[in-house]
Scaffold this motif. Structure first.
Motif, PDB file in Angstrom:
ATOM      1  N   ILE A  35      48.857  42.527  27.589  1.00 27.37           N
ATOM      2  CA  ILE A  35      48.363  41.155  27.604  1.00 27.37           C
ATOM      3  C   ILE A  35      47.706  40.855  26.261  1.00 27.37           C
ATOM      4  CG2 ILE A  35      46.729  39.567  28.693  1.00 27.37           C
ATOM      5  CD1 ILE A  35      47.112  41.205  31.276  1.00 27.37           C
ATOM      6  N   ASP A  36      48.133  39.771  25.612  1.00 32.47           N
ATOM      7  CA  ASP A  36      47.581  39.380  24.315  1.00 32.47           C
ATOM      8  C   ASP A  36      46.372  38.469  24.456  1.00 32.47           C
ATOM      9  OD1 ASP A  36      49.592  40.741  22.836  1.00 32.47           O
ATOM     10  OD2 ASP A  36      50.987  39.117  23.289  1.00 32.47           O
ATOM     11  N   LEU A  37      46.421  37.557  25.428  1.00 22.97           N
ATOM     12  CA  LEU A  37      45.344  36.580  25.551  1.00 22.97           C
ATOM     13  C   LEU A  37      45.368  35.970  26.942  1.00 22.97           C
ATOM     14  CD1 LEU A  37      43.130  35.178  23.752  1.00 22.97           C
ATOM     15  CD2 LEU A  37      44.764  33.339  23.408  1.00 22.97           C
ATOM     16  N   VAL A  38      44.183  35.674  27.476  1.00 26.08           N
ATOM     17  CA  VAL A  38      44.047  34.990  28.764  1.00 26.08           C
ATOM     18  C   VAL A  38      43.075  33.834  28.564  1.00 26.08           C
ATOM     19  CG1 VAL A  38      43.335  35.158  31.170  1.00 26.08           C
ATOM     20  CG2 VAL A  38      44.462  37.097  30.079  1.00 26.08           C
ATOM     21  N   GLY A  39      43.509  32.627  28.900  1.00 24.26           N
ATOM     22  CA  GLY A  39      42.644  31.454  28.835  1.00 24.26           C
ATOM     23  C   GLY A  39      42.786  30.665  30.121  1.00 24.26           C
ATOM     24  N   GLY A  40      41.796  29.842  30.425  1.00 27.28           N
ATOM     25  CA  GLY A  40      41.905  29.117  31.684  1.00 27.28           C
ATOM     26  C   GLY A  40      40.901  28.005  31.813  1.00 27.28           C
ATOM     27  N   SER A  41      40.938  27.349  32.966  1.00 30.78           N
ATOM     28  CA  SER A  41      40.012  26.272  33.299  1.00 30.78           C
ATOM     29  C   SER A  41      39.245  26.656  34.552  1.00 30.78           C
ATOM     30  CB  SER A  41      40.782  24.964  33.551  1.00 30.78           C
ATOM     31  OG  SER A  41      41.617  25.093  34.686  1.00 30.78           O
ATOM     32  N   ASN A  42      38.090  26.013  34.766  1.00 31.21           N
ATOM     33  CA  ASN A  42      37.232  26.306  35.918  1.00 31.21           C
ATOM     34  C   ASN A  42      36.918  27.798  35.994  1.00 31.21           C
ATOM     35  OD1 ASN A  42      37.218  23.611  36.654  1.00 31.21           O
ATOM     36  ND2 ASN A  42      38.922  23.830  38.077  1.00 31.21           N
ATOM     37  N   THR A  43      36.535  28.394  34.844  1.00 28.56           N
ATOM     38  CA  THR A  43      36.329  29.841  34.795  1.00 28.56           C
ATOM     39  C   THR A  43      35.104  30.301  35.574  1.00 28.56           C
ATOM     40  OG1 THR A  43      35.184  29.520  32.686  1.00 28.56           O
ATOM     41  CG2 THR A  43      37.515  30.127  32.597  1.00 28.56           C
ATOM     42  N   SER A  44      34.270  29.374  36.052  1.00 25.12           N
ATOM     43  CA  SER A  44      33.142  29.779  36.877  1.00 25.12           C
ATOM     44  C   SER A  44      33.574  30.179  38.283  1.00 25.12           C
ATOM     45  CB  SER A  44      32.116  28.643  36.964  1.00 25.12           C
ATOM     46  OG  SER A  44      32.695  27.492  37.580  1.00 25.12           O
ATOM     47  N   LEU A  45      34.828  29.899  38.628  1.00 24.00           N
ATOM     48  CA  LEU A  45      35.321  30.202  39.974  1.00 24.00           C
ATOM     49  C   LEU A  45      35.885  31.604  40.103  1.00 24.00           C
ATOM     50  CD1 LEU A  45      37.200  26.868  40.817  1.00 24.00           C
ATOM     51  CD2 LEU A  45      34.851  27.500  41.378  1.00 24.00           C
ATOM     52  N   PHE A  46      36.163  32.267  38.983  1.00 27.42           N
ATOM     53  CA  PHE A  46      36.810  33.572  39.066  1.00 27.42           C
ATOM     54  C   PHE A  46      36.407  34.444  37.889  1.00 27.42           C
ATOM     55  CE2 PHE A  46      39.476  30.993  36.388  1.00 27.42           C
ATOM     56  CZ  PHE A  46      39.945  31.862  35.421  1.00 27.42           C
ATOM     57  N   LYS A  47      36.679  35.724  38.020  1.00 27.79           N
ATOM     58  CA  LYS A  47      36.451  36.690  36.947  1.00 27.79           C
ATOM     59  C   LYS A  47      37.792  37.325  36.604  1.00 27.79           C
ATOM     60  CE  LYS A  47      34.301  41.187  36.029  1.00 27.79           C
ATOM     61  NZ  LYS A  47      33.478  42.280  36.623  1.00 27.79           N
ATOM     62  N   ALA A  48      38.153  37.309  35.329  1.00 28.44           N
ATOM     63  CA  ALA A  48      39.409  37.902  34.864  1.00 28.44           C
ATOM     64  C   ALA A  48      39.085  39.049  33.921  1.00 28.44           C
ATOM     65  CB  ALA A  48      40.283  36.855  34.158  1.00 28.44           C
ATOM     66  N   THR A  49      39.629  40.232  34.219  1.00 33.17           N
ATOM     67  CA  THR A  49      39.339  41.420  33.427  1.00 33.17           C
ATOM     68  C   THR A  49      40.641  42.079  32.985  1.00 33.17           C
ATOM     69  OG1 THR A  49      37.324  41.811  34.717  1.00 33.17           O
ATOM     70  CG2 THR A  49      38.138  43.640  33.373  1.00 33.17           C
ATOM     71  N   VAL A  50      40.748  42.378  31.679  1.00 34.75           N
ATOM     72  CA  VAL A  50      41.878  43.129  31.133  1.00 34.75           C
ATOM     73  C   VAL A  50      41.350  44.496  30.705  1.00 34.75           C
ATOM     74  CG1 VAL A  50      43.690  43.240  29.392  1.00 34.75           C
ATOM     75  CG2 VAL A  50      43.009  41.029  30.337  1.00 34.75           C
ATOM     76  N   PRO A  51      41.767  45.593  31.350  1.00 37.64           N
ATOM     77  CA  PRO A  51      41.282  46.922  30.963  1.00 37.64           C
ATOM     78  C   PRO A  51      41.726  47.286  29.559  1.00 37.64           C
ATOM     79  CG  PRO A  51      42.328  46.950  33.143  1.00 37.64           C
ATOM     80  CD  PRO A  51      42.661  45.639  32.514  1.00 37.64           C
ATOM     81  N   ASP A  52      41.099  48.315  29.017  1.00 40.50           N
ATOM     82  CA  ASP A  52      41.486  48.808  27.703  1.00 40.50           C
ATOM     83  C   ASP A  52      42.862  49.467  27.772  1.00 40.50           C
ATOM     84  OD1 ASP A  52      39.113  47.978  26.610  1.00 40.50           O
ATOM     85  OD2 ASP A  52      38.097  49.884  26.928  1.00 40.50           O
ATOM     86  N   ALA A  53      43.553  49.564  26.604  1.00 36.13           N
ATOM     87  CA  ALA A  53      44.826  50.267  26.520  1.00 36.13           C
ATOM     88  C   ALA A  53      44.611  51.726  26.949  1.00 36.13           C
ATOM     89  CB  ALA A  53      45.361  50.205  25.090  1.00 36.13           C
ATOM     90  N   PRO A  54      45.586  52.338  27.622  1.00 34.14           N
ATOM     91  CA  PRO A  54      46.956  51.852  27.855  1.00 34.14           C
ATOM     92  C   PRO A  54      47.121  51.042  29.148  1.00 34.14           C
ATOM     93  CG  PRO A  54      46.795  54.119  28.571  1.00 34.14           C
ATOM     94  CD  PRO A  54      45.437  53.754  28.049  1.00 34.14           C
ATOM     95  N   GLN A  55      46.015  50.639  29.774  1.00 31.23           N
ATOM     96  CA  GLN A  55      46.094  49.869  31.016  1.00 31.23           C
ATOM     97  C   GLN A  55      46.025  48.367  30.768  1.00 31.23           C
ATOM     98  OE1 GLN A  55      46.745  51.596  33.703  1.00 31.23           O
ATOM     99  NE2 GLN A  55      46.519  53.524  32.595  1.00 31.23           N
ATOM    100  N   ASP A  56      46.288  47.939  29.516  1.00 32.37           N
ATOM    101  CA  ASP A  56      46.145  46.525  29.188  1.00 32.37           C
ATOM    102  C   ASP A  56      47.336  45.676  29.622  1.00 32.37           C
ATOM    103  OD1 ASP A  56      47.761  47.783  27.391  1.00 32.37           O
ATOM    104  OD2 ASP A  56      46.820  46.977  25.589  1.00 32.37           O
ATOM    105  N   ARG A  57      48.219  46.239  30.452  1.00 31.85           N
ATOM    106  CA  ARG A  57      49.271  45.429  31.085  1.00 31.85           C
ATOM    107  C   ARG A  57      48.763  44.814  32.390  1.00 31.85           C
ATOM    108  NH1 ARG A  57      53.242  47.537  33.251  1.00 31.85           N
ATOM    109  NH2 ARG A  57      52.528  49.691  33.457  1.00 31.85           N
ATOM    110  N   TYR A  58      47.557  45.152  32.776  1.00 24.25           N
ATOM    111  CA  TYR A  58      47.031  44.712  34.070  1.00 24.25           C
ATOM    112  C   TYR A  58      45.941  43.662  33.881  1.00 24.25           C
ATOM    113  CZ  TYR A  58      49.389  48.877  35.811  1.00 24.25           C
ATOM    114  OH  TYR A  58      50.321  49.824  36.116  1.00 24.25           O
ATOM    115  N   LEU A  59      45.935  42.677  34.776  1.00 24.22           N
ATOM    116  CA  LEU A  59      44.897  41.653  34.818  1.00 24.22           C
ATOM    117  C   LEU A  59      44.246  41.708  36.193  1.00 24.22           C
ATOM    118  CD1 LEU A  59      43.428  39.204  33.613  1.00 24.22           C
ATOM    119  CD2 LEU A  59      45.277  37.757  34.485  1.00 24.22           C
ATOM    120  N   LEU A  60      42.940  41.960  36.234  1.00 25.92           N
ATOM    121  CA  LEU A  60      42.203  42.067  37.487  1.00 25.92           C
ATOM    122  C   LEU A  60      41.487  40.744  37.753  1.00 25.92           C
ATOM    123  CD1 LEU A  60      40.598  45.582  36.845  1.00 25.92           C
ATOM    124  CD2 LEU A  60      42.900  45.039  37.667  1.00 25.92           C
TER     125      LEU A  60
END
Length: 278
Positions: A35-60
């Motif tokens: 994952i290169d970048l994650v952006g969004g709206s209403n970010t107070s409604l959720f938490k988005a986490t990208v782990p460090d490599a080599p697990q950076d293909r996952y978005l929690l």
């Protein structure tokens, strides 16, 4: 409802995808590439986490509210995937993992026919690529779909940001997509009349983060306690402390739980810690 669902990345790139969230469980998105970048709206409604490599293909994804709708744009492997997040506070079970794949799901076999011609296989959409310095253009959708056109405008903003960062060098890109690395700790200090709580926020990330006083929440043995706080800004590599007057006297063993939202302009992180009175 299956716990794991396979999603065509090509189809999601063109048509988007709805992801259902619930406060009762975490949802994991898996992509073919980092994952290169994650952006969004209403970010107070959720938490988005990208782990460090080599697990950076996952978005929690974690729901921070019991209801609401938000949008995120996930940029990975030259693609921009517009996703809609729908929070259902009553759902205690649901899909836990969405696997985005470049392999199209196999269509069910049709009964043989002597007259009907085999349907043509749709050609997957070409990946969206970003060339530093090249202008970005987006063609509005026919029919006046305001929501879709607004989402595409968000994509242009995100891609333009990436182009600007690429012009500044690889270090700027790495700093922009690097996840926040924060640690929150708390300690109770006994006083003559009332007790106090000292919060420490350590920032081992690459950029400054801001914690707003309105986003601080505190519970004593499960009971919400209101305290007077102030905004806290923590630069990269620093630790900042905040002293709070609890306005009450704790008993030995009372559990004090603290949650605090932190943001750096690109992402939002939910910090949480628990301590006990001595």
């Amino acid at each position: 409802m299956p716990l794991v669902v396979q999603v065509s990345a090509s189809a999601a790139e063109v048509n988007g995808r709805t992801i259902k969230l619930s406060p009762y469980y975490q949802v994991v998105l898996e992509f073919p590439q980092a994952i290169d970048l994650v952006g969004g709206s209403n970010t107070s409604l959720f938490k988005a986490t990208v782990p460090d490599a080599p697990q950076d293909r996952y978005l929690l994804l974690d729901a921070l509210a019991t209801t609401g709708t938000a949008t995120i744009n996930v940029i990975t492997g030259g693609r921009v995937l517009p996703l809609t997040l729908v929070i259902d506070g009553k759902a205690k079970t649901g899909t836990r993992k969405y696997v985005f794949t470049d392999v199209e799901a196999a269509a069910p076999e049709a009964a043989p026919s002597s007259t009907a011609a085999a349907p043509a296989t749709p050609k997957p959409a070409a990946p969206l690529t970003v060339t530093p310095g090249a202008p970005l253009t987006v063609t509005p959708q026919a029919g006046g779909d305001a929501a879709l056109n607004a989402a595409r405008d968000d994509l242009v903003t995100a891609l333009t940001r990436i182009q600007d960062l690429k012009g500044q060098g690889a270090g700027a890109v790495a700093a922009a997509v690097s996840p926040m690395r924060l640690q929150l700790t708390a300690a109770v200090t006994s006083g003559e009349g009332t007790d106090a709580l000292t919060l420490s926020v350590q920032n081992t990330g690459t950029g400054a983060v801001t914690l707003n006083a309105d986003d601080l929440q505190l519970w004593v043995d499960g009971r919400r306690v209101q305290v007077q706080a102030e905004d806290l800004e923590v630069d990269a590599g620093e630790t900042q402390r905040l002293n709070l007057d609890l306005g009450l006297k704790l008993r030995a063993g009372d559990a004090v739980r603290v949650t605090w939202l932190a943001g750096d302009g690109r992402a939002l992180s939910r910090l949480e810690t628990t301590t006990r009175a001595k």
